[in-house]
Enzyme design. Structure first.
Site, PDB file in Angstrom:
ATOM      1  CB  VAL A   1     -68.547  -6.122  11.461  1.00  0.00           C
ATOM      2  CG1 VAL A   1     -68.034  -7.464  12.484  1.00  0.00           C
ATOM      3  CG2 VAL A   1     -66.983  -5.767  11.169  1.00  0.00           C
TER       4      VAL A   1
ATOM      5  CE1 TYR B   1     -61.976 -12.914   5.848  1.00  0.00           C
ATOM      6  CE2 TYR B   1     -60.321 -12.139   7.369  1.00  0.00           C
ATOM      7  CZ  TYR B   1     -61.623 -12.088   7.231  1.00  0.00           C
ATOM      8  OH  TYR B   1     -62.852 -11.890   7.804  1.00  0.00           O
TER       9      TYR B   1
ATOM     10  CE1 TYR C   1     -71.237 -12.038  11.253  1.00  0.00           C
ATOM     11  CE2 TYR C   1     -72.497 -10.088  11.576  1.00  0.00           C
ATOM     12  CZ  TYR C   1     -71.563 -10.536  11.169  1.00  0.00           C
ATOM     13  OH  TYR C   1     -70.437  -9.854   9.867  1.00  0.00           O
TER      14      TYR C   1
ATOM     15  CE  LYS D   1     -65.764 -13.513   6.785  1.00  0.00           C
ATOM     16  NZ  LYS D   1     -66.803 -13.673   7.948  1.00  0.00           N
TER      17      LYS D   1
ATOM     18  CB  SER E   1     -68.661 -10.493   6.997  1.00  0.00           C
ATOM     19  OG  SER E   1     -67.692 -11.406   7.799  1.00  0.00           O
TER      20      SER E   1
HETATM   21  N1  GLU Z   1     -63.086  -7.698   8.602  1.00  0.00           N
HETATM   22  C1  GLU Z   1     -63.545  -8.483   9.364  1.00  0.00           C
HETATM   23  C2  GLU Z   1     -62.992  -9.479  10.812  1.00  0.00           C
HETATM   24  O1  GLU Z   1     -62.170  -9.987  10.551  1.00  0.00           O
HETATM   25  C3  GLU Z   1     -64.983  -9.284   8.959  1.00  0.00           C
HETATM   26  C4  GLU Z   1     -65.721  -9.811   9.833  1.00  0.00           C
HETATM   27  C5  GLU Z   1     -67.419  -9.466   9.723  1.00  0.00           C
HETATM   28  O2  GLU Z   1     -67.368  -9.083   8.840  1.00  0.00           O
HETATM   29  O3  GLU Z   1     -68.088 -10.402  10.085  1.00  0.00           O
HETATM   30  O4  GLU Z   1     -63.007  -9.687  11.771  1.00  0.00           O
END
Ligand code: GLU
Length: 304
Positions: free
Chosen positions: A258, A189, A240, A64, A61
């Site tokens: 994550v 993605y 989060y 993002k 993430s």
């Molecule tokens: N690749 C993970 C997913 O899409 C990223 C989630 C994350 O790091 O919060 O579930």
């Protein structure tokens, strides 16, 4: 500085045993839970690193905010925020529920999976390769590291187990949020989540944001208005559903993933990269969060 970082690292190692490495993407489960690394780069470009700061991990993430930058550069704020909201959710990052209950239906922000898949769809490119090449170029430039690439094993592992992300993406095509070929967007993605970096890369990327989008020698990579939008999202939604608590305790714009990485931006001062893969129950690196809280207290880094 190095001595202080070593102290902070030593005093926070104990948290690792209370966390767990993510395993819902099988390749993530291979991480060594004991790893802990911290890298700091100040506004003059001087770096201090301690612990396992050369270990490579995937951005997950942390990609993002970077995909959001590229989407804003490519599609502009009007188009991006027509499709993605600006509000925190209080729900887990991969939650589906509000996509159906909110009217009109659009993902609440670009830091949750549904919003991030949408921003990836707003990066220009005829296919997933063109999209990811644009994003990789941005990441490499911000990090000052042209060797940054994609961890293929992680990419494939996520692609094979991404039913939830797939479900969200198809739902969003139905509601008109996502346009075009859903599988192409998802493919980009999954690749962006599998971009492989070290703490030092993350610190350099964070420094570029801390320096209002400029390189140390003054070249503009990200326009200042985009930096402001992205760092604001990092404060409100970057950690989060612990973003509020982190804002109070550390007060630093940050984005976690994550894989156990955290990118933290101290405006006008420094970029910080922390890595430790054992996560707390909300998906943040358990030792990483404590390291940043301590750093903030020691160096008085809170922006509030
Ligand atoms: N690749 C993970 C997913 O899409 C990223 C989630 C994350 O790091 O919060 O579930």
């Amino acid at each position: 500085m190095k001595e202080m970082l070593q102290k902070i690292l030593a005093q926070n190692r104990c948290w690792i045993k209370y966390g767990k490495v993510a395993n819902y993407i099988p390749a993530l489960a291979k991480a060594e839970p004991k790893h802990l690394g911290i890298s700091i780069m100040n506004i003059k470009g001087q770096a201090v690193t301690v612990g396992d700061c050369c270990v490579k991990f995937t951005m997950q993430s942390i990609s993002k905010p970077l995909a959001l930058i590229q989407a804003l550069l490519d599609s502009g704020p009007v188009e991006v925020f027509r499709k993605v909201g600006m509000e925190p959710t209080g729900d887990p990052f991969n939650s589906i529920v509000k996509l159906e209950t909110l009217k009109p239906s659009k993902p609440l922000n670009p830091m949750i999976n549904a919003g991030a898949i949408t921003t990836t769809s707003l990066i220009k490119g005829k296919d997933s390769i063109e999209r990811i090449e644009r994003l990789l170029k941005l990441v490499r430039t911000m990090a000052g590291n042209k060797n940054i690439g994609i961890n293929r094993e992680m990419y494939m592992s996520e692609k094979e187990t991404a039913d939830r992300n797939r479900a969200m993406a198809y739902f969003m095509r139905d509601t008109g949020v996502l346009e075009g070929d859903v599988e192409e967007v998802l493919d980009a993605y999954f690749m962006q989540c599998a971009i492989e970096v070290s703490c030092s890369d993350i610190a350099a990327i964070a420094l570029c944001l801390a320096n209002r989008g400029l390189t140390i020698d003054g070249r503009e990579i990200v326009p200042g208005d985009i930096v402001r939008v992205v760092t604001t999202f990092m404060v409100t939604c970057g950690m989060y559903n612990a973003s509020g608590e982190f804002a109070i305790k550390a007060g630093i714009p940050a984005k976690s993933g994550v894989s156990g990485g955290i990118m933290a931006v101290v405006p006008g001062k420094m970029g910080i990269g922390v890595y430790s893969p054992a996560l707390d129950e909300r998906g943040n690196s358990i030792a990483g969060v404590h390291v940043l809280e301590d750093l903030s207290a020691w160096l008085d880094l809170s922006i509030f």
